[in-house]
Scaffold this motif. Structure first.
Motif, short mmCIF file in Angstrom:
data_model
loop_
_atom_site.label_atom_id
_atom_site.label_comp_id
_atom_site.label_asym_id
_atom_site.label_seq_id
_atom_site.Cartn_x
_atom_site.Cartn_y
_atom_site.Cartn_z
N LEU A 48 0.80 -1.20 -0.01
CA LEU A 48 -0.14 -0.04 -0.15
C LEU A 48 1.01 1.34 -0.04
O LEU A 48 0.63 1.99 -0.71
CB LEU A 48 -0.97 -0.07 1.18
N PRO A 49 1.74 1.48 0.89
CA PRO A 49 2.59 2.81 0.92
C PRO A 49 3.43 2.72 -0.61
O PRO A 49 3.75 3.66 -1.07
CB PRO A 49 3.77 2.37 2.11
N GLY A 50 3.77 1.43 -1.18
CA GLY A 50 4.53 1.39 -2.35
C GLY A 50 3.79 2.14 -3.54
O GLY A 50 4.27 2.85 -4.20
N ILE A 51 2.49 1.82 -3.75
CA ILE A 51 1.61 2.09 -4.59
C ILE A 51 1.36 3.77 -4.44
O ILE A 51 1.35 4.46 -5.60
CB ILE A 51 0.48 1.45 -4.92
N THR A 52 1.41 4.10 -3.24
CA THR A 52 1.35 5.53 -2.93
C THR A 52 2.27 6.31 -3.41
O THR A 52 2.21 7.27 -4.10
CB THR A 52 1.08 5.74 -1.44
N PHE A 53 3.54 5.86 -3.33
CA PHE A 53 4.65 6.44 -3.77
C PHE A 53 4.69 6.36 -5.33
O PHE A 53 5.37 7.23 -6.16
CB PHE A 53 5.96 5.83 -3.30
N ALA A 54 4.12 5.28 -6.08
CA ALA A 54 4.30 5.24 -7.34
C ALA A 54 3.15 6.44 -8.31
O ALA A 54 3.58 6.69 -9.13
CB ALA A 54 3.39 3.78 -7.90
N SER A 55 2.19 6.78 -7.43
CA SER A 55 1.62 7.68 -7.98
C SER A 55 2.38 9.11 -8.01
O SER A 55 2.21 9.93 -9.18
CB SER A 55 0.30 7.98 -7.31
N ASP A 56 3.08 9.18 -7.04
CA ASP A 56 3.95 10.70 -7.02
C ASP A 56 5.10 10.48 -8.00
O ASP A 56 5.36 11.64 -8.64
CB ASP A 56 4.33 10.67 -5.60
N LEU A 57 5.72 9.32 -8.36
CA LEU A 57 6.79 9.26 -9.09
C LEU A 57 6.13 9.39 -10.46
O LEU A 57 7.02 9.93 -11.37
CB LEU A 57 7.48 7.78 -8.82
N TYR A 58 5.06 8.95 -10.82
CA TYR A 58 4.74 8.93 -12.01
C TYR A 58 4.55 10.48 -12.69
O TYR A 58 4.85 10.64 -13.91
CB TYR A 58 3.16 8.25 -12.23
N HIS A 59 3.98 11.25 -11.91
CA HIS A 59 3.86 12.52 -12.34
C HIS A 59 5.13 13.58 -12.12
O HIS A 59 5.20 14.39 -13.04
CB HIS A 59 2.81 13.48 -11.31
N LEU A 60 6.06 13.04 -11.38
CA LEU A 60 7.26 13.82 -11.22
C LEU A 60 8.54 13.16 -11.81
O LEU A 60 9.58 13.89 -11.69
CB LEU A 60 7.50 14.04 -9.68
N THR A 61 8.62 12.11 -12.47
CA THR A 61 9.69 11.57 -13.17
C THR A 61 9.49 11.53 -14.72
O THR A 61 9.70 10.78 -15.32
CB THR A 61 10.02 10.40 -12.77
N GLY A 62 8.15 12.28 -15.00
CA GLY A 62 7.81 12.26 -16.48
C GLY A 62 7.27 10.75 -17.12
O GLY A 62 7.61 10.33 -18.21
N GLU A 63 6.69 10.18 -16.08
CA GLU A 63 6.02 8.81 -16.50
C GLU A 63 7.24 7.63 -16.50
O GLU A 63 6.78 6.62 -16.90
CB GLU A 63 5.19 8.84 -17.63
N ASN A 64 8.47 8.14 -16.34
CA ASN A 64 9.64 7.14 -16.34
C ASN A 64 9.22 6.00 -15.23
O ASN A 64 9.63 4.79 -15.38
CB ASN A 64 10.81 7.68 -16.16
#
Length: 609
Positions: free
Chosen positions: A127-143
């Motif tokens: 659950l915390p992992g997918i929470t960080f995934a949403s943030d990474l998606y937007h702030l790493t240009g979907e990389n």
């Protein structure tokens, strides 16, 4: 326990209350019986220098019993590389391998605790992992996206479950690494003008061999021995602040993409997810329901709250709202559309940038080394009665391997997790009855040490890279993830001693408990706490600037600042009252104090607050 005494009892990492540790998750009436003779045999199998901290009371943690003190007293650099020296290559690695390889087969004993523990750790990690995934998606240009985070967590977890020296340590993608990777992406895109993935791959490759050097030259001995809770409490508080900030960022993104009505519901979903999880987490203290029901509600509080608020938007008119949901991949391929496989052509990066990646690689190494060491220490504190030896050097080397693999695959590297690592140990606690030869019986609490729970939970997470299960994750509204960020921040903050010392600053001195002899006043303690809060705020401010990648270096610099500078402004009794060694026993001796006393020199500490 009064607040004054709680400063000392909660100061050390080894004595801090971890999230969810107030009530053991297993039935305390369940008792395993062993005789004192069997216990003695178990303990004899573990050499004293191979325990969880390589502990030898006469010499401190991490030193072998082969005249190390005599060699180091010569003051020669050469002595450090000789037999028993702190920098003797492979000393701790050889020690870890010898101690753990003989007991590896005993790590595969299965019992009834394992499945429940695996399910519990599965939720607290995924659950915390997918929470960080949403943030990474937007702030790493979907990389980086959901599939990359899940893939990394599952893969690294399986590798550590099979080959680590301490399988109680749990790995996952952490908040501080998210900040690092986001800022590195910003620099690559807006300043350097280079591709992000190849540069990040080289950062991880450099971090890999740096981890190996730390393991080869016994870094645990000459680093963690000097860390105090002054630094670890600041690091924990920084994590809490990062969680709260991530929640706000999620709501800001939702506000920009959806209608006002949907945004207002997002706020309700965020706050509701947070409050329901907090209330359920306290279920063990409720006067209603059977204790097993209360334990289940408490341990799965976050999972229950998330499932509830995933389902609510599908009821009635709420179905018409344009919900902002977790972005996912529909096939087993990277999130970024231009990538077709989990492999980075890192050799195509210009040579100069390959070498330039060494600097962020060093920063990743510092962060990961600190994280995995602290996570392992928290998972093996003395109250868990761990019997099998650990292996800090071996696990650091293995972490270097997984970091390099993740870089080449184009997924974020996993690292030691707090509070998941101690929660794993907590979930395996059970009572064990020791029958002595004279017939007396002693019951102790200990952890069922094995690899199954780590392996099973990692396999479960890795299964979610499949398109069918990935669609399940895609049902999650980002408002729910924002609520989970708030919950993680609250849980981390609630066990941080800084919070309770800060509340004492708001309390009249007359209402506070009496201080022990030698501590002059609460003013010194309040200034110490205020300094921690200010430093945390300063480091967090750095994370919001292009200089964010250097924040782990600032945290490391706090160690010499605490040992070399702060003793000039706080007297030793005050510092011993609020601060402790993070990784070893005993009071903190103010550096240079003995020498100043023998010379009869009046130190500035005599005039300190």
């Amino acid at each position: 326990m009064d607040p004054a005494s709680s400063y000392q009892s909660s100061g050390s990492i080894a004595s801090q209350r971890t999230i969810g540790s107030t009530t053991p998750r297993n039935d305390i009436n369940q008792v395993d019986e062993i005789t004192s003779g069997e216990l003695e045999k178990r303990e004899k199998k573990i050499p004293p220098t191979l325990g969880p901290l390589h502990w030898d009371e006469s010499k401190g943690p991490g030193r072998d019993n082969d005249k190390s003190d005599e060699l180091q007293s010569k003051g020669s650099w050469l002595a450090l590389f000789k037999r028993g020296g702190k920098l003797r290559p492979f000393r701790l690695l050889n020690s870890d391998i010898r101690g753990r390889s003989k007991l590896y087969h005993t790590d595969w004993m299965f019992n009834q605790l394992i499945l429940a523990s695996a399910v519990y750790v599965f939720f607290t990690n995924l659950l915390p992992g997918i929470t960080f995934a949403s943030d990474l998606y937007h702030l790493t240009g979907e990389n980086y996206g959901t599939i990359e985070v899940v893939f990394s967590t599952g893969l690294c977890g399986i590798i550590f479950a099979l080959f680590s020296a301490q399988p109680l340590t749990i790995l996952g993608v952490t908040g501080p690494f998210c900040i690092l990777s986001e800022r590195i992406y910003y620099l690559c895109s807006n300043t350097f003008g280079i591709e992000y993935m190849p540069f990040m791959a080289w950062c991880c490759i450099h971090a890999a061999w740096m981890h190996w050097l730390l393991a080869i030259f016994n870094a645990h001995d000459w680093t963690m021995d000097y860390v105090t809770t002054f630094s670890t409490e600041i690091f924990s508080l920084l994590n809490s602040v990062i969680y709260f900030h991530k929640a706000i960022q999620e709501l800001q993104r939702a506000h920009a993409d959806i209608s006002l009505a949907s945004f207002l519901y997002s706020i309700i979903g965020c706050v509701g997810t947070f409050l329901v999880a907090v209330v359920l987490a306290s279920a063990t203290s409720w006067p209603v329901f059977h204790k097993f029901v209360r334990m289940g509600l408490s341990e799965y509080a976050a999972a229950i709250s998330i499932i509830l608020f995933i389902g609510i938007p599908h009821i009635g008119e709420l179905k018409t709202l344009d919900q902002h949901r977790l972005p996912i991949s529909t096939n087993f391929q990277p999130t970024l559309p231009s990538r077709t496989q989990f492999f980075v052509r890192f050799w195509e990066l210009p040579l100069g940038w390959c070498f330039a990646a060494m600097l962020p690689g060093l920063i990743i190494t510092i962060l990961f080394f600190f994280d995995v060491e602290v996570s392992t220490i928290c998972a093996t504190v003395s109250r868990y009665n761990i019997r099998k030896p650990g292996g800090y050097a071996w696990d650091v080397a293995l972490l270097g391997l997984t970091t390099g693999i993740c870089g080449i695959l184009g997924i974020p590297p996993a690292n030691g997790l707090l509070p998941q690592a101690p929660l794993h140990s907590e979930s395996l606690l059970h009572n064990e009855k020791i029958i002595h030869e004279d017939g007396t019986v002693k019951v102790i609490q200990t952890v069922h040490e094995q690899r199954w729970s780590h392996l099973l939970h990692a396999i479960g997470i890795l299964a979610f890279v499949s398109p069918q299960l990935m669609k399940v994750l895609g049902l999650t509204p980002t408002s729910v993830l924002a609520g989970l960020f708030l919950y993680m921040g609250e849980q981390s903050l609630s066990v941080n001693p800084i919070l309770y010392r800060f509340l004492d600053m708001l309390t009249p001195t007359s209402a506070l408990p009496r201080l022990p002899e030698g501590v002059r006043s609460y003013q010194a303690i309040h200034l110490y706490t205020l300094l921690q809060v200010v430093v945390t705020g300063g480091i967090f401010a750095v994370t919001l600037t292009p200089a964010a990648p250097v924040f782990p270096v600032i945290i490391v610099l706090l160690v010499p600042i605490r040992l070399k500078i702060m003793n000039r402004y706080w007297n030793s009794n005050t510092l011993k009252f609020v601060d402790q060694w993070a990784c070893r026993q005993g009071d903190i001796d103010t550096p240079g104090e003995e020498q100043k006393q023998t010379e009869g020199v009046a130190t500035s500490a005599d005039h300190a607050v």
